[in-house]
Design a protein around this motif. Structure first.
Motif, mmCIF file in Angstrom:
data_model
loop_
_atom_site.group_PDB
_atom_site.id
_atom_site.type_symbol
_atom_site.label_atom_id
_atom_site.label_comp_id
_atom_site.label_asym_id
_atom_site.label_seq_id
_atom_site.Cartn_x
_atom_site.Cartn_y
_atom_site.Cartn_z
ATOM 1 N N ILE A 72 12.075 -2.762 -0.591
ATOM 2 C CA ILE A 72 13.177 -2.953 -0.946
ATOM 3 C C ILE A 72 14.238 -1.901 -0.702
ATOM 4 C CG2 ILE A 72 14.820 -3.497 -3.093
ATOM 5 C CD1 ILE A 72 12.212 -5.217 -3.754
ATOM 6 N N GLY A 73 13.352 -0.658 -1.510
ATOM 7 C CA GLY A 73 14.330 0.417 -1.343
ATOM 8 C C GLY A 73 14.785 1.073 -0.084
ATOM 9 N N MET A 74 13.760 0.814 1.092
ATOM 10 C CA MET A 74 14.023 1.299 2.409
ATOM 11 C C MET A 74 14.851 0.332 2.797
ATOM 12 S SD MET A 74 10.405 2.651 3.691
ATOM 13 C CE MET A 74 9.471 1.249 3.262
ATOM 14 N N ALA A 75 14.963 -1.109 2.620
ATOM 15 C CA ALA A 75 15.523 -1.775 3.219
ATOM 16 C C ALA A 75 17.233 -1.342 2.733
ATOM 17 C CB ALA A 75 15.423 -3.313 3.007
ATOM 18 N N VAL A 76 17.535 -1.302 1.435
ATOM 19 C CA VAL A 76 18.798 -0.981 1.089
ATOM 20 C C VAL A 76 19.296 0.060 1.478
ATOM 21 C CG1 VAL A 76 20.061 -0.775 -1.090
ATOM 22 C CG2 VAL A 76 18.509 -2.424 -0.982
ATOM 23 N N ALA A 77 18.606 1.313 1.348
ATOM 24 C CA ALA A 77 19.086 2.589 2.355
ATOM 25 C C ALA A 77 19.130 2.499 3.676
ATOM 26 C CB ALA A 77 17.864 3.569 1.935
ATOM 27 N N GLY A 78 18.421 1.452 4.512
ATOM 28 C CA GLY A 78 18.824 1.456 5.787
ATOM 29 C C GLY A 78 19.813 0.203 6.274
ATOM 30 N N GLY A 79 20.584 -0.181 5.013
ATOM 31 C CA GLY A 79 21.535 -1.569 5.369
ATOM 32 C C GLY A 79 21.206 -2.717 5.781
ATOM 33 N N MET A 80 19.746 -2.835 5.711
ATOM 34 C CA MET A 80 19.212 -4.201 5.835
ATOM 35 C C MET A 80 19.143 -5.278 4.732
ATOM 36 S SD MET A 80 16.100 -2.861 8.282
ATOM 37 C CE MET A 80 15.258 -1.701 6.876
ATOM 38 N N GLU A 81 20.389 -5.587 4.235
ATOM 39 C CA GLU A 81 20.385 -6.573 2.895
ATOM 40 C C GLU A 81 19.627 -7.750 3.228
ATOM 41 O OE1 GLU A 81 23.170 -5.432 4.867
ATOM 42 O OE2 GLU A 81 23.968 -3.653 3.390
ATOM 43 N N ASP A 82 19.381 -8.251 4.324
ATOM 44 C CA ASP A 82 18.778 -9.743 4.461
ATOM 45 C C ASP A 82 17.197 -9.301 4.379
ATOM 46 O OD1 ASP A 82 18.555 -7.894 6.937
ATOM 47 O OD2 ASP A 82 18.093 -9.443 8.303
ATOM 48 N N VAL A 83 16.597 -8.062 4.458
ATOM 49 C CA VAL A 83 15.250 -7.979 4.344
ATOM 50 C C VAL A 83 15.155 -7.598 2.790
ATOM 51 C CG1 VAL A 83 13.401 -6.120 4.485
ATOM 52 C CG2 VAL A 83 14.887 -6.901 6.685
ATOM 53 N N ALA A 84 16.261 -6.882 2.256
ATOM 54 C CA ALA A 84 16.079 -6.632 0.893
ATOM 55 C C ALA A 84 16.139 -7.845 0.010
ATOM 56 C CB ALA A 84 17.102 -5.799 0.198
ATOM 57 N N SER A 85 16.919 -8.923 0.305
ATOM 58 C CA SER A 85 17.117 -9.958 -0.236
ATOM 59 C C SER A 85 15.735 -11.068 -0.201
ATOM 60 C CB SER A 85 18.353 -10.969 0.439
ATOM 61 O OG SER A 85 18.574 -12.131 -0.373
ATOM 62 N N LEU A 86 15.386 -10.941 1.017
ATOM 63 C CA LEU A 86 13.962 -11.677 1.240
ATOM 64 C C LEU A 86 13.085 -11.227 0.197
ATOM 65 C CD1 LEU A 86 12.176 -13.636 3.041
ATOM 66 C CD2 LEU A 86 11.734 -11.647 4.405
#
Length: 124
Positions: free
Chosen positions: A62-76
């Protein structure tokens, strides 16, 4: 057991079991190189190796996804964590505040929008 000691069939079964543990998904057919690699390698080896829990791995992701701008991954990941009982609404909101300070306020704001959608679904 180390993945190097697993045969292909055992790695596939471990991958399918781990996908179910991580997301609650039952995949009836594994077809194509990408899906095979996802099941056999990502879930059968990467998610299954070591001593970190699924929740610990999910929180890193989640942290890496948010930091990388991958909101879809974080949301999943957040949605799966809620469905599987790992996180509640208070946890989600705490994650937003914490991550915003490290990943940046705009990314935190996007995450907050996703979190509030998840919480609304929880409350429905």
């Amino acid at each position: 057991m180390s993945s190097e000691h697993l045969d292909d069939a055992a790695r596939r079964q471990r991958g399918l079991a781990m996908m179910k543990d991580v997301y609650g998904w039952d995949i009836p057919h594994v077809e194509g190189a990408f899906v095979e690699s996802t099941v056999d390698h990502l879930f059968g080896e990467v998610w299954a190796e070591g001593t970190l829990s699924i929740k610990e791995r999910r929180m890193m992701l989640i942290g890496m996804a948010v930091a990388g701008g991958m909101e879809d991954v974080a949301s999943l990941q957040l949605d799966a964590a809620v469905r599987l009982g790992e996180l509640d609404a208070e946890d989600l909101r705490s994650i937003v505040v914490f991550v915003a300070h490290y990943a940046g306020w705009p990314r935190g704001a996007k995450l907050n929008t996703e979190v509030e959608k998840i919480i609304a679904r929880m409350d429905a």
